[in-house]
Write a protein that holds these residues in place. Sequence first.
Motif, PDB file in Angstrom:
ATOM      1  N   LYS A 162       0.865  -1.197   0.000  1.00 41.79           N
ATOM      2  CA  LYS A 162       0.000   0.000   0.000  1.00 41.79           C
ATOM      3  C   LYS A 162       0.894   1.237   0.000  1.00 41.79           C
ATOM      4  O   LYS A 162       1.821   1.341   0.801  1.00 41.79           O
ATOM      5  CB  LYS A 162      -0.891  -0.034   1.247  1.00 41.79           C
ATOM      6  CG  LYS A 162      -1.636   1.249   1.522  1.00 41.79           C
ATOM      7  CD  LYS A 162      -2.769   0.988   2.515  1.00 41.79           C
ATOM      8  CE  LYS A 162      -2.786   1.979   3.643  1.00 41.79           C
ATOM      9  NZ  LYS A 162      -3.869   1.715   4.614  1.00 41.79           N
ATOM     10  N   LYS A 164       1.096   5.469   0.004  1.00 47.05           N
ATOM     11  CA  LYS A 164       0.371   6.692   0.328  1.00 47.05           C
ATOM     12  C   LYS A 164       0.517   7.661  -0.845  1.00 47.05           C
ATOM     13  O   LYS A 164       1.622   7.806  -1.389  1.00 47.05           O
ATOM     14  CB  LYS A 164       0.968   7.308   1.590  1.00 47.05           C
ATOM     15  CG  LYS A 164       0.729   6.454   2.826  1.00 47.05           C
ATOM     16  CD  LYS A 164      -0.718   6.540   3.242  1.00 47.05           C
ATOM     17  CE  LYS A 164      -0.994   5.723   4.484  1.00 47.05           C
ATOM     18  NZ  LYS A 164      -2.385   5.826   4.910  1.00 47.05           N
ATOM     19  N   ASP A 189      -3.432   4.766  -0.967  1.00 47.27           N
ATOM     20  CA  ASP A 189      -4.275   5.334   0.094  1.00 47.27           C
ATOM     21  C   ASP A 189      -4.060   6.841   0.119  1.00 47.27           C
ATOM     22  O   ASP A 189      -2.929   7.312   0.287  1.00 47.27           O
ATOM     23  CB  ASP A 189      -3.894   4.723   1.453  1.00 47.27           C
ATOM     24  CG  ASP A 189      -4.809   5.176   2.588  1.00 47.27           C
ATOM     25  OD1 ASP A 189      -5.758   5.939   2.336  1.00 47.27           O
ATOM     26  OD2 ASP A 189      -4.567   4.750   3.748  1.00 47.27           O
ATOM     27  N   ASN A 191      -5.938   9.039   2.121  1.00 46.69           N
ATOM     28  CA  ASN A 191      -6.378   9.681   3.374  1.00 46.69           C
ATOM     29  C   ASN A 191      -7.114  11.000   3.102  1.00 46.69           C
ATOM     30  O   ASN A 191      -6.777  12.043   3.680  1.00 46.69           O
ATOM     31  CB  ASN A 191      -5.197   9.907   4.328  1.00 46.69           C
ATOM     32  CG  ASN A 191      -4.700   8.616   4.963  1.00 46.69           C
ATOM     33  OD1 ASN A 191      -3.603   8.167   4.663  1.00 46.69           O
ATOM     34  ND2 ASN A 191      -5.508   7.997   5.795  1.00 46.69           N
ATOM     35  N   GLU A 214      -7.805   3.717  -1.678  1.00 42.84           N
ATOM     36  CA  GLU A 214      -8.406   3.855  -0.351  1.00 42.84           C
ATOM     37  C   GLU A 214      -8.687   5.324  -0.027  1.00 42.84           C
ATOM     38  O   GLU A 214      -7.820   6.178  -0.201  1.00 42.84           O
ATOM     39  CB  GLU A 214      -7.428   3.256   0.672  1.00 42.84           C
ATOM     40  CG  GLU A 214      -7.930   3.229   2.104  1.00 42.84           C
ATOM     41  CD  GLU A 214      -6.959   2.500   3.042  1.00 42.84           C
ATOM     42  OE1 GLU A 214      -6.078   1.754   2.561  1.00 42.84           O
ATOM     43  OE2 GLU A 214      -7.075   2.690   4.261  1.00 42.84           O
ATOM     44  N   ASP A 239     -12.136   3.721   4.306  1.00 41.41           N
ATOM     45  CA  ASP A 239     -11.488   3.591   5.617  1.00 41.41           C
ATOM     46  C   ASP A 239     -12.179   4.591   6.561  1.00 41.41           C
ATOM     47  O   ASP A 239     -13.173   4.255   7.218  1.00 41.41           O
ATOM     48  CB  ASP A 239      -9.973   3.878   5.441  1.00 41.41           C
ATOM     49  CG  ASP A 239      -9.190   3.931   6.736  1.00 41.41           C
ATOM     50  OD1 ASP A 239      -9.788   3.823   7.810  1.00 41.41           O
ATOM     51  OD2 ASP A 239      -7.952   4.106   6.699  1.00 41.41           O
ATOM     52  N   GLU A 240     -11.723   5.849   6.573  1.00 41.41           N
ATOM     53  CA  GLU A 240     -12.218   6.856   7.520  1.00 41.41           C
ATOM     54  C   GLU A 240     -13.747   6.995   7.535  1.00 41.41           C
ATOM     55  O   GLU A 240     -14.333   7.303   8.583  1.00 41.41           O
ATOM     56  CB  GLU A 240     -11.622   8.243   7.192  1.00 41.41           C
ATOM     57  CG  GLU A 240     -10.167   8.447   7.601  1.00 41.41           C
ATOM     58  CD  GLU A 240      -9.171   8.056   6.514  1.00 41.41           C
ATOM     59  OE1 GLU A 240      -9.457   7.120   5.729  1.00 41.41           O
ATOM     60  OE2 GLU A 240      -8.090   8.672   6.460  1.00 41.41           O
ATOM     61  N   ASN A 261     -12.027  -1.376   4.475  1.00 35.38           N
ATOM     62  CA  ASN A 261     -10.915  -1.570   5.412  1.00 35.38           C
ATOM     63  C   ASN A 261     -11.537  -1.496   6.805  1.00 35.38           C
ATOM     64  O   ASN A 261     -12.098  -0.467   7.179  1.00 35.38           O
ATOM     65  CB  ASN A 261      -9.896  -0.439   5.161  1.00 35.38           C
ATOM     66  CG  ASN A 261      -8.920  -0.212   6.319  1.00 35.38           C
ATOM     67  OD1 ASN A 261      -9.109  -0.726   7.419  1.00 35.38           O
ATOM     68  ND2 ASN A 261      -7.900   0.591   6.078  1.00 35.38           N
ATOM     69  N   LYS A 263     -10.984  -1.277  10.689  1.00 43.03           N
ATOM     70  CA  LYS A 263     -10.045  -1.049  11.794  1.00 43.03           C
ATOM     71  C   LYS A 263     -10.852  -1.149  13.076  1.00 43.03           C
ATOM     72  O   LYS A 263     -11.859  -0.434  13.224  1.00 43.03           O
ATOM     73  CB  LYS A 263      -9.411   0.342  11.696  1.00 43.03           C
ATOM     74  CG  LYS A 263      -8.409   0.494  10.560  1.00 43.03           C
ATOM     75  CD  LYS A 263      -7.751   1.872  10.579  1.00 43.03           C
ATOM     76  CE  LYS A 263      -6.811   2.016   9.393  1.00 43.03           C
ATOM     77  NZ  LYS A 263      -6.324   3.393   9.219  1.00 43.03           N
TER      78      LYS A 263
END
Length: 368
Positions: A162, A164, A189, A191, A214, A239-240, A261, A263
Amino acid sequence: MKIKEVTIRHLKMQLKNPFSTSFGTIYNKEFLVLEVRDEQGTIGFGESVAFEAPWYTEETLKTTWHMLEDFLIPLILNQEIQHPNDALELFKGIRKNNMAKSAIEGALWDIYAQQSNQSLAQAMGGMKEKIEVGISLGIQETIEKQIEVVDNAVKDGYKRIKLKIKPGWDVEVMRVLRKHFPDVPMMADANSAYTLKDIQTLKQLDEFNLMMIEQPLASDDIIDHAVLQKQIKTPICLDESILSLEDARKAVELGSCGVINIKIGRVGGISEAKKIHDYCEKMGIPVWCGGMLESGIGRAHNIALTALSNFVMPGDTAGSSHYFEQDIITPEVIAQDGYITVPQEVGIGYTPDLETIGKYTVASKTYK
Ligand SMILES: O=C(O)CCC(=O)C1=CC=C[C@@H](O)[C@@H]1C(=O)O
Ligand SMILES: [Mg+2]
């Protein structure tokens, strides 16, 4: 179980490799370890994955300590708890603060697994004996350095890489990497570094045969992600944006993502993580386990969760030595040829090393 005592420790551990994302760079991991004791003397461990600053989600190390001290620990102490799932009910009057909830809930799962004589994975219903592991690599200062760290990870056997990305460090970087590593399973990813205005850039990423991209858009969005997903071939992984089963359901129904994803900290604990897993399995949505640069305690929980059947993609659960000189559990987590063996011993399957924990502890407090 009836919880009689909770100790919170604030640990500070230097990361072997500083971790850079679209928000900035982390040099040290500061986090909370919870040691929870019940009336029979069984001790469970949990980890709060919140960072010092609220750049990933709104929680921080200090907010999680405050939530634990003032709200969550008082709700747990001296309560008759039959199963760790009961924590969902006990905490239902408290909105979000998922990382704080998850830290204590994880310790309840550890106690429950020990008292029912099962490994944590078995206690959750996980059957896998080994799990496939990927690695998350931060943004490097130069493209040469980025190629070098990917090369090392490939040589270490990680099953997917992965990377960034952020505006200005995306299409051209992926082009170079794909040329160097034509067959390596890779993903990106962001973010939340992009908006729908960047759609042309995001479309160009389709060229590189990425497993997924992601969280390209806002951290609380599922609408724009649905718009984007219709226009790009690469599956979006959220994700978030996914904090609960309800969030997952809405995202899947809207077509906002093809992958999730999970978490544990972000969704408020193992019980909610399992619900999201089960729902995604039913809906044909693959999931994988994300990481938060955890110490061995949080990592042990992640490994156990990944033993569930619909964790069909390698997670961000690299071995301890990728992160730290010395982990706080024995043995440390070892990834070999891209696999981690799921411990079969009762509880989390690794022993928290109190001496090393003490070495990294900068503050602690006990509640009874
Ligand atoms: O190795 C790991 O633990 C995964 C690290 C990782 O990719 C992340 C950790 C924490 C916040 C983010 O930057 C990121 C993620 O979004 O998944
Ligand atoms: Mg992410």
